[in-house]
Design a protein around this motif. Sequence first.
Motif, short mmCIF file in Angstrom:
data_model
loop_
_atom_site.label_atom_id
_atom_site.label_comp_id
_atom_site.label_asym_id
_atom_site.label_seq_id
_atom_site.Cartn_x
_atom_site.Cartn_y
_atom_site.Cartn_z
N SER A 95 0.79 -1.11 0.02
CA SER A 95 0.04 -0.09 0.11
C SER A 95 0.84 1.17 -0.08
O SER A 95 0.60 2.35 -0.66
CB SER A 95 -0.99 -0.05 1.15
OG SER A 95 -0.63 0.91 2.01
N LEU A 96 2.03 1.29 0.61
CA LEU A 96 2.90 2.46 0.54
C LEU A 96 3.60 2.66 -0.93
O LEU A 96 3.74 3.65 -1.27
CB LEU A 96 4.08 2.17 1.68
CG LEU A 96 3.76 2.35 3.27
CD1 LEU A 96 4.99 1.95 3.95
CD2 LEU A 96 3.19 3.75 3.40
N MET A 97 3.58 1.33 -1.53
CA MET A 97 4.26 1.55 -2.86
C MET A 97 3.16 2.24 -3.81
O MET A 97 3.53 2.18 -5.06
CB MET A 97 4.68 0.19 -3.30
CG MET A 97 5.90 -0.30 -2.56
SD MET A 97 6.26 -2.09 -2.82
CE MET A 97 6.84 -2.11 -4.41
N GLY A 98 1.96 2.21 -3.30
CA GLY A 98 0.86 2.62 -4.14
C GLY A 98 -0.23 1.88 -4.70
O GLY A 98 -1.12 2.13 -5.57
N MET A 99 -0.14 0.49 -4.17
CA MET A 99 -1.29 -0.20 -4.37
C MET A 99 -2.53 0.18 -3.81
O MET A 99 -2.65 0.27 -2.59
CB MET A 99 -0.86 -1.72 -4.24
CG MET A 99 -2.03 -2.70 -4.63
SD MET A 99 -1.50 -4.53 -4.36
CE MET A 99 -0.54 -4.79 -5.89
N PRO A 100 -3.56 0.35 -4.42
CA PRO A 100 -4.92 0.77 -3.72
C PRO A 100 -5.18 -0.52 -2.73
O PRO A 100 -5.21 -1.74 -2.87
CB PRO A 100 -5.91 0.58 -4.56
CG PRO A 100 -5.23 0.87 -5.82
CD PRO A 100 -4.01 0.24 -5.85
N THR A 101 -5.60 0.07 -1.26
CA THR A 101 -5.91 -1.11 -0.23
C THR A 101 -6.88 -2.10 -0.79
O THR A 101 -7.07 -3.05 -0.17
CB THR A 101 -6.35 -0.53 1.10
OG1 THR A 101 -7.20 0.44 0.72
CG2 THR A 101 -5.16 0.58 1.61
N THR A 102 -7.70 -1.34 -1.52
CA THR A 102 -9.05 -2.29 -2.15
C THR A 102 -8.42 -3.40 -3.07
O THR A 102 -9.21 -4.32 -3.17
CB THR A 102 -10.02 -1.66 -2.56
OG1 THR A 102 -9.28 -0.90 -3.76
CG2 THR A 102 -10.96 -0.85 -1.79
N HIS A 103 -7.06 -3.48 -3.41
CA HIS A 103 -6.72 -4.40 -4.39
C HIS A 103 -5.82 -5.63 -3.44
O HIS A 103 -5.39 -6.58 -4.11
CB HIS A 103 -5.90 -3.94 -5.21
CG HIS A 103 -6.41 -2.94 -6.19
ND1 HIS A 103 -5.76 -2.57 -7.71
CD2 HIS A 103 -7.72 -2.41 -6.52
CE1 HIS A 103 -6.75 -2.03 -8.35
NE2 HIS A 103 -7.76 -1.58 -7.57
N ILE A 104 -5.89 -5.30 -2.17
CA ILE A 104 -5.07 -6.37 -1.51
C ILE A 104 -5.89 -7.15 -0.61
O ILE A 104 -6.68 -6.82 0.29
CB ILE A 104 -3.85 -5.20 -0.42
CG1 ILE A 104 -3.29 -4.34 -1.24
CG2 ILE A 104 -3.03 -6.12 0.28
CD1 ILE A 104 -2.46 -3.61 -0.60
N VAL A 105 -5.48 -8.38 -0.94
CA VAL A 105 -6.37 -9.38 -0.34
C VAL A 105 -5.43 -10.32 0.38
O VAL A 105 -4.66 -10.71 -0.15
CB VAL A 105 -7.41 -10.27 -1.15
CG1 VAL A 105 -8.27 -11.23 -0.66
CG2 VAL A 105 -8.12 -9.18 -2.13
#
Lengths: 288, 341
Positions: free
Chosen positions: A236-246
Motif C-alpha cells: 500500500s505504501l508503494m501505491g497499490m490501492p488497499t482495495t486491491h490487497i487481499v
Amino acid sequence: MKNTKVHWTCKDVTRKKNGKRGELYAPVMVRVLDVVEMTPDVKLIKVEKPKGFSYSPGQFLMVSVWGAGEAPISITSTEGVHNEIELCIRKVGLVTSALHNLKPGGLMGVRGPLGNRFPVEMALGKDILFVAGGIGLAPLRALVNFVLVRKGDFGRAAMIYGSRGPSEVLFRDDLKGWAAKGMDITVTIDRKAEGWRQNVGLVTEFLGKQKIPIKEGYAFICGPHIMIKNVMRDLSLMGMPTTHIVTTLEAHMKCGVGKCGHCYMDGKYICTDGPVFEYPELKKSGAF
Amino acid sequence: MKSDLVLSKAHLSYWLRQLRKEADLIGPLRSTDGDIVFSSVENIHDIVADCPANLPCQKEFLFPQKEEMYKFSPKGTERPGNHKKRVIFGIRSCDVSAVGLMDTFYGGQYEDDFYMERRKNTFFISIACNRPDSSCFCIGLGTGPFLKEGFDIQLTDLGDRHMVQVGSAKGRQMIKGFDHIFRRPKKADYDDQYEANLSSQSKFEKRITLDNVRRKILAGKVPDSFWEGVASRCFQCGGCVYQCPVCTCFNVVDWKDGGAEKGIRMRIWDGCMFKGFTKMAGNVWPAEQIAARTKRWYFHKLLYWPEQSGKFGCVGCGRCTITCPGKIDMATVANRLEKKD
Ligand SMILES: Cc1cc2nc3c(=O)[nH]c(=O)nc-3n(C[C@H](O)[C@H](O)[C@H](O)COP(=O)(O)OP(=O)(O)OC[C@H]3O[C@@H](n4cnc5c(N)ncnc54)[C@H](O)[C@@H]3O)c2cc1C
Ligand code: SF4
Ligand code: SF4
Ligand code: FES
C-alpha cells in the motif's frame, strides 16, 4: 466488492448421508487416496471428493481424526484441475500429527467447505501478484491454479514465495509448471544456505520487482501473521490501492461455523466472515 | 396470539404435578449449602419461587457445561443427542430474554443442532420479578422485570393467585386440558398486576443504560488504559463467562477411553477471558494480553451484539456482579463508563 459466500454444502452432504436434517458438527468420512511427503514436517494428503461436494479457492475444511480432534485446513486443490481434494498439512501438534499418521486407504473426517473464498473476480483482466510464506502457499496454490486455467480472463501473474530454508520449499512441481506457463516466480529463503542458488531474503525485499504495475495490479497474500502485515503495508505504501490487497487469515478454530467463539476478532468471525479479508476491513480493526 | 388467565396459588402445585407427568420438571430449589439451584423437582413444595438471584443460570439445560456430541469406536459413530422433554419453572424475565438471544446466536445460517434439539424440547414457565435483587439491572435494557413477549408462560405473583400470560404455542400446550383450574382475568386482576409491575419498577437500585456506554466507546472516548485498569483486576477465574446466560463459547475435545480406539467427542464451556483461548501455531496470539481479552468480552457484548442483532449481549441479570471477585462486572464497569466524560 463483497466477499460473497458461495458454497455451503456441508449440510447438504450430511443431509444426503443421513437422510435427515443437517448435523452441523458431523464429519463426513472420506477415504485417503495418497500421501506424499513434501518436507520432513509437511505432507500432502489426497482424499476422495464426496458426492455433491464443490468448493472454491480460499475455502477450508474442518478435518478430523476421531480421538485426536478437528483442525481447520485449507483446501489446496482446485476444482476442475484436481479430481481429489488435496490438503497440505504441517505437523505442529495433536491433530496434525494424527493426520500425518494416516495411510492410503485410511479414513479422515471432513466438514465443509467452510468460509468465504478469494474474491478473484475483482482482478478480471488485471495483473495479479501472489505473495506466499511457508505453508501459506497451500491456500494460494488453489487460487493460482484457478487463475492459470483461466489465463485469458486475467492479465499477467507473478509470485513471490518465501521459505525458511531450501528443504522447506513446498510444491516444487507446481512452481515449475507455473513458470512453464509464463508466471514470473521468485522463490526465496530467509537465510543463505549451501547449494541454494536462488534468492535469499524476506519476501518484502522482492516486492515491486515483478512486471506487475503496482497501481493497477491486485495482490493475494498468505503466510505468517507478521509477513501478511508487512506485505500489505509495503504494497500500500508503494501505491497499490488497499482495495486491491487481499489476504487469508489464520485463527484458533474449534467449530468453523461461527459458534465456538475462538476465532472471533474485532466483531468478525474469521471462520464465517473470512478467512479471506480485504485490507480495508482489517485496517479498520486495528489488528493490521 | 397471547392470552391471559388467572391461577389460584392453591392450584399451582396440582398443575405442575400434572405437567411433570409428561416432562422432567426443573425448578429453583435450595441446595444444602443455601444456594438456589435449578434442578429436577422431586417435591413440588420444595420449589423456591421468590428468588431473583439464582446461580448458576439455566443455560446448562440448553447448552450444558459438557455435551457429548459423538461417541466413536472402530464400528462407527453415534450421536447420543438429547430428546428429554423439560419444563423449566421459575426462571426470570432476564433469563427468558437471554434464551431469546441464544436462539438468535445458535440459529441462523448455521443452525446448531445440539442446541436446537434441547431448545425444541424445553418449555419455560417464567416469573415476573416483583422484588428485584440489588444486583439486577434488566430494567434499563428492557429485558425485565416483566416481559411483553418472548415467553412461553409468564406468571405474575398477585398474592393469593398468579396472573398467567400465555405467549407461545408451547405455552398453550402447557395449559391445554386444564380449563378447570384457570379462569379469565377480571379488572381487579389486571389492576393488581399493574400495581405489582409498578412497584417492582420502583425497587431497582441499579439504573444503567448500556446505550450511553456504547455511544461513548464508539465515540472513542474510552482509551485502552481504561481496559488495562479493568483487566488488572481480573483473576481469570472465568466466573463471568460461565455464569452469564448470554455467553456461548465452547471448546471441542476428543476424550479417549483409555488407550482404546473408542471415546467421546464433546464440547465443554470455554471462555474468552482465559489465556490461550486464541493461541495459534507459530505462537501468534491475538489476545495474549489480558487487557485485550477483557476488552474483547465487553466489546462483544456492547458493540458487536448490537451491530449483529440489534440487542446487547447482556440482559442485566447481575450474575457477573455477584460472581466477580475483582469487581469488574458489567454493572460496575458500565457505571464507571457512564460517569466518565
Ligand atoms: C482457515 C485455516 C486454514 C488453515 N490451513 C492450514 C493448512 O492448509 N495446512 C496446515 O498445515 N495448517 C493449516 N492451518 C493451521 C492448522 O489448523 C493448525 O496448525 C492446527 O489446527 C493445529 O492443530 P493441532 O491439533 O495439530 O495442534 P495442537 O496440538 O492443538 O497445538 C499446536 C499449536 O497449534 C495451536 N493451535 C491449536 N489449535 C489451533 C487451530 N485450530 N488453529 C490454529 N492454531 C491452533 C496451539 O495453540 C499450539 O500452539 C489453518 C488454519 C486455519 C484457521
Ligand atoms: S454480562 Fe453479567 S449482567 Fe449481563 S447478562 Fe451476563 S452475567 Fe448477566
Ligand atoms: S468473573 Fe471477574 S475475575 Fe473472574 S474472569 Fe470474569 S472478569 Fe475476571
Ligand atoms: S471457529 Fe468457532 S467461531 Fe470461528
